[in-house]
Write a protein that holds these residues in place. Sequence first.
Motif, PDB file in Angstrom:
ATOM      1  N   LEU A 275      -3.579  61.049  89.630  1.00 20.02           N
ATOM      2  CA  LEU A 275      -2.441  61.252  88.733  1.00 20.02           C
ATOM      3  C   LEU A 275      -2.934  62.005  87.512  1.00 20.02           C
ATOM      4  CD1 LEU A 275      -1.419  57.514  88.669  1.00 20.02           C
ATOM      5  CD2 LEU A 275       0.056  59.298  89.580  1.00 20.02           C
ATOM      6  N   THR A 276      -2.121  62.891  86.996  1.00 17.04           N
ATOM      7  CA  THR A 276      -2.506  63.468  85.720  1.00 17.04           C
ATOM      8  C   THR A 276      -2.153  62.438  84.653  1.00 17.04           C
ATOM      9  OG1 THR A 276      -0.381  64.471  85.243  1.00 17.04           O
ATOM     10  CG2 THR A 276      -1.964  65.810  86.493  1.00 17.04           C
ATOM     11  N   TYR A 277      -2.788  62.594  83.514  1.00 15.00           N
ATOM     12  CA  TYR A 277      -2.514  61.685  82.393  1.00 15.00           C
ATOM     13  C   TYR A 277      -1.015  61.679  82.093  1.00 15.00           C
ATOM     14  CZ  TYR A 277      -2.464  60.049  77.549  1.00 15.00           C
ATOM     15  OH  TYR A 277      -2.185  59.383  76.394  1.00 15.00           O
ATOM     16  N   ALA A 278      -0.430  62.883  82.073  1.00 13.31           N
ATOM     17  CA  ALA A 278       0.996  62.987  81.745  1.00 13.31           C
ATOM     18  C   ALA A 278       1.858  62.244  82.768  1.00 13.31           C
ATOM     19  CB  ALA A 278       1.402  64.451  81.662  1.00 13.31           C
ATOM     20  N   GLU A 279       1.509  62.399  84.056  1.00  7.10           N
ATOM     21  CA  GLU A 279       2.272  61.704  85.106  1.00  7.10           C
ATOM     22  C   GLU A 279       2.160  60.192  84.952  1.00  7.10           C
ATOM     23  OE1 GLU A 279       1.651  64.975  88.708  1.00  7.10           O
ATOM     24  OE2 GLU A 279       0.356  63.224  88.575  1.00  7.10           O
ATOM     25  N   ALA A 280       0.941  59.728  84.705  1.00  8.23           N
ATOM     26  CA  ALA A 280       0.725  58.275  84.603  1.00  8.23           C
ATOM     27  C   ALA A 280       1.495  57.702  83.418  1.00  8.23           C
ATOM     28  CB  ALA A 280      -0.768  57.973  84.463  1.00  8.23           C
ATOM     29  N   MET A 281       1.472  58.425  82.311  1.00  8.23           N
ATOM     30  CA  MET A 281       2.159  57.917  81.125  1.00  8.23           C
ATOM     31  C   MET A 281       3.672  57.890  81.365  1.00  8.23           C
ATOM     32  SD  MET A 281      -0.217  56.981  79.251  1.00  8.23           S
ATOM     33  CE  MET A 281       0.515  56.482  77.715  1.00  8.23           C
ATOM     34  N   GLU A 282       4.143  58.897  82.078  1.00  9.18           N
ATOM     35  CA  GLU A 282       5.584  58.934  82.318  1.00  9.18           C
ATOM     36  C   GLU A 282       6.017  57.858  83.317  1.00  9.18           C
ATOM     37  OE1 GLU A 282       7.312  62.878  83.078  1.00  9.18           O
ATOM     38  OE2 GLU A 282       8.689  61.790  84.402  1.00  9.18           O
ATOM     39  N   LYS A 283       5.240  57.747  84.389  1.00  8.24           N
ATOM     40  CA  LYS A 283       5.637  56.826  85.459  1.00  8.24           C
ATOM     41  C   LYS A 283       5.284  55.372  85.148  1.00  8.24           C
ATOM     42  CE  LYS A 283       5.667  56.976  90.449  1.00  8.24           C
ATOM     43  NZ  LYS A 283       4.962  57.436  91.618  1.00  8.24           N
ATOM     44  N   TYR A 284       4.098  55.139  84.582  1.00  3.98           N
ATOM     45  CA  TYR A 284       3.635  53.749  84.409  1.00  3.98           C
ATOM     46  C   TYR A 284       3.477  53.349  82.952  1.00  3.98           C
ATOM     47  CZ  TYR A 284       2.494  54.502  89.316  1.00  3.98           C
ATOM     48  OH  TYR A 284       2.576  54.800  90.646  1.00  3.98           O
ATOM     49  N   LYS A 285       3.705  54.268  82.042  1.00  4.25           N
ATOM     50  CA  LYS A 285       3.519  54.009  80.609  1.00  4.25           C
ATOM     51  C   LYS A 285       2.102  53.507  80.317  1.00  4.25           C
ATOM     52  CE  LYS A 285       8.092  54.373  79.648  1.00  4.25           C
ATOM     53  NZ  LYS A 285       8.192  55.411  80.709  1.00  4.25           N
ATOM     54  N   SER A 286       1.157  53.935  81.123  1.00  4.11           N
ATOM     55  CA  SER A 286      -0.211  53.450  80.961  1.00  4.11           C
ATOM     56  C   SER A 286      -1.168  54.459  81.566  1.00  4.11           C
ATOM     57  CB  SER A 286      -0.364  52.111  81.693  1.00  4.11           C
ATOM     58  OG  SER A 286      -1.735  51.815  81.867  1.00  4.11           O
ATOM     59  N   ASP A 287      -2.368  54.576  80.961  1.00  3.68           N
ATOM     60  CA  ASP A 287      -3.375  55.421  81.606  1.00  3.68           C
ATOM     61  C   ASP A 287      -4.331  54.565  82.435  1.00  3.68           C
ATOM     62  OD1 ASP A 287      -4.686  54.230  79.536  1.00  3.68           O
ATOM     63  OD2 ASP A 287      -5.456  56.075  78.631  1.00  3.68           O
ATOM     64  N   LYS A 288      -3.943  53.295  82.656  1.00  8.83           N
ATOM     65  CA  LYS A 288      -4.708  52.438  83.569  1.00  8.83           C
ATOM     66  C   LYS A 288      -3.725  51.694  84.478  1.00  8.83           C
ATOM     67  CE  LYS A 288      -7.291  50.734  79.579  1.00  8.83           C
ATOM     68  NZ  LYS A 288      -6.991  51.871  78.776  1.00  8.83           N
ATOM     69  N   PRO A 289      -2.970  52.408  85.283  1.00  7.56           N
ATOM     70  CA  PRO A 289      -1.948  51.719  86.082  1.00  7.56           C
ATOM     71  C   PRO A 289      -2.560  50.815  87.149  1.00  7.56           C
ATOM     72  CG  PRO A 289      -2.114  54.032  86.726  1.00  7.56           C
ATOM     73  CD  PRO A 289      -3.010  53.870  85.534  1.00  7.56           C
ATOM     74  N   ASP A 290      -1.942  49.668  87.331  1.00  2.64           N
ATOM     75  CA  ASP A 290      -2.359  48.752  88.398  1.00  2.64           C
ATOM     76  C   ASP A 290      -1.469  49.031  89.607  1.00  2.64           C
ATOM     77  OD1 ASP A 290      -3.056  46.720  90.078  1.00  2.64           O
ATOM     78  OD2 ASP A 290      -2.958  45.131  88.555  1.00  2.64           O
ATOM     79  N   LEU A 291      -2.016  49.672  90.624  1.00  2.00           N
ATOM     80  CA  LEU A 291      -1.208  50.114  91.758  1.00  2.00           C
ATOM     81  C   LEU A 291      -1.217  49.115  92.921  1.00  2.00           C
ATOM     82  CD1 LEU A 291      -2.144  53.929  91.773  1.00  2.00           C
ATOM     83  CD2 LEU A 291      -0.296  52.785  90.561  1.00  2.00           C
ATOM     84  N   ARG A 292      -1.689  47.893  92.658  1.00  2.00           N
ATOM     85  CA  ARG A 292      -1.676  46.884  93.734  1.00  2.00           C
ATOM     86  C   ARG A 292      -0.250  46.487  94.087  1.00  2.00           C
ATOM     87  NH1 ARG A 292      -5.540  42.320  91.418  1.00  2.00           N
ATOM     88  NH2 ARG A 292      -4.676  43.199  89.509  1.00  2.00           N
ATOM     89  N   LYS A 293      -0.043  46.089  95.331  1.00  2.00           N
ATOM     90  CA  LYS A 293       1.262  45.567  95.731  1.00  2.00           C
ATOM     91  C   LYS A 293       1.441  44.188  95.125  1.00  2.00           C
ATOM     92  CE  LYS A 293       1.843  48.163  99.965  1.00  2.00           C
ATOM     93  NZ  LYS A 293       0.768  48.339 100.959  1.00  2.00           N
ATOM     94  N   ASN A 294       0.394  43.373  95.231  1.00  2.00           N
ATOM     95  CA  ASN A 294       0.433  42.037  94.656  1.00  2.00           C
ATOM     96  C   ASN A 294      -0.621  41.971  93.549  1.00  2.00           C
ATOM     97  OD1 ASN A 294       0.000  39.408  93.982  1.00  2.00           O
ATOM     98  ND2 ASN A 294      -0.325  38.673  96.085  1.00  2.00           N
ATOM     99  N   LYS A 295      -0.142  41.918  92.316  1.00  2.00           N
ATOM    100  CA  LYS A 295      -1.053  42.053  91.169  1.00  2.00           C
ATOM    101  C   LYS A 295      -2.032  40.878  91.025  1.00  2.00           C
ATOM    102  CE  LYS A 295       1.335  45.660  89.258  1.00  2.00           C
ATOM    103  NZ  LYS A 295       1.557  46.421  90.500  1.00  2.00           N
ATOM    104  N   ASP A 296      -1.803  39.804  91.781  1.00  2.00           N
ATOM    105  CA  ASP A 296      -2.726  38.664  91.685  1.00  2.00           C
ATOM    106  C   ASP A 296      -3.758  38.653  92.800  1.00  2.00           C
ATOM    107  OD1 ASP A 296      -1.379  37.625  89.465  1.00  2.00           O
ATOM    108  OD2 ASP A 296       0.162  36.779  90.791  1.00  2.00           O
TER     109      ASP A 296
END
Length: 473
Positions: A275-296
Amino acid sequence: MLRTTIKEILNHIGEEVEVCGWVNSRRDMGKIIFIDLRDRSGLLQIVITPAIGKFYELAKNLRSEFVVKIKGLIKERAAKAANPKISTGKIEMEAKEIKILNESETLPFEIDKDTKKIGEEVRFKYRYLDLRSERMRDNLILRHKVIEFLRNFFCEKDFIEIETPVLTKGTPEGAREFIVPSRLHDGKFYVLPQSPQQFKQLLMVAGLEKYFQVARCFRDEDQRGDRQPEFTQLDLEMSFVNEDDIISLVEGALIKMAETLFPNKKILKKPFPRLTYAEAMEKYKSDKPDLRKNKDNHDELAFCWLTDFPLFEYSETEKKLVSAHHPFTKPKEEDLELLNSPLSPFSKEGGKGDLSRVRACAYDIVLNGCEIGGGSIRIHKKDLQNKIFEILGLSKREIQERFGHMLEAFKYGAPPHGGIALGLDRLIMLLAGEESIREVIAFPKTGDARDLMMGSPSEIPEKQLKEAHIKVD
Ligand code: ASP
């Protein structure tokens, strides 16, 4: 007789061997004493009967954590006496000779249970006891295996491991530095490196082409969150590469490591999403997105790359323009034009000279919402490097004093180069399914940077202070 470790015991059924370790527990059943002996590799049940006379008398004194050497016969247990919970559960040792190598007082806390619930003050003060517990020992072994794997991986790819100095001069990576007074040079100081950044770049100038190091880094920051004043990076640098080369290399290493050492974990997406930084910020509002299905779920490994970071950012605390990564990072070729006649710090109108739009050849690797590494393609030309320093507001004199050696080195045929550093503590923490990096560091410091076991930081004798030309205010 050479000592046999408990994990090797299964190869010695019917034989007499000698084992060494700690008394993990003791149970008395009538006249028979049962000991669970522990060494690094596991547990073994030992049966001690009055038939061994003086050794039996000695065994009566055994208590938890005594250190012993026991010679005996390895036998299969009766089926109903088997213990499926331990790997040696189908066998036991019938003791013939016993020697107590050392005694132990009662420990300040129990180590045969998970020590997580015990207060950190006690755990850290007696870290050498905490590390006797199964989880902590396994974490250190896991740490060793991850580092061993990555080290071998990069060696096989023709990298060479080179140590760089710990007593050095500042490198601008955004954090405050630890300083070390020089005894021989009154009024002068070394600083501890925030990372080997400048040295690894200079190794590229030296023509070494592929460098790596398991490097200790030091940052004297206020201890926000789960940080340590010293931490470990897998640091690497290569010549004649582009962003893709570094990304593919490191991605290959992480996939192979995870699949070899953690077959029960699942890498969510291969190749890792980018992801580009711009894409991540737009889509996830974060530059460290957690892309797991189950976050635990610790067994899901959702790696992703972030690219195209801004080269500069505006620091509210310093009220000035700073490098988003570090000042050695190369701007994107397409954005070089924006560096000409910059409007400082950021122009409202945008357009030519708008430094906020300059993108960097920089990338971060993120795992389950945690940044586990970052790097960049570097500037290898003197003029561009100088220009970046100027844009960052350094005077000619400051540039010369702090970075003269880099600019000078770039005069002598510096090759294009780039690299990355992986934060090993964090990576290993995630792989171990732990919540804190302190659980995967042998001797960590507390949240406020104290070592409770050694008692550091500490005062030092007046004489030592004098020699280092220090007066304490
Ligand atoms: N030295 C950088 C850091 O510690 C990593 C790199 O650019 O290779 O973040």
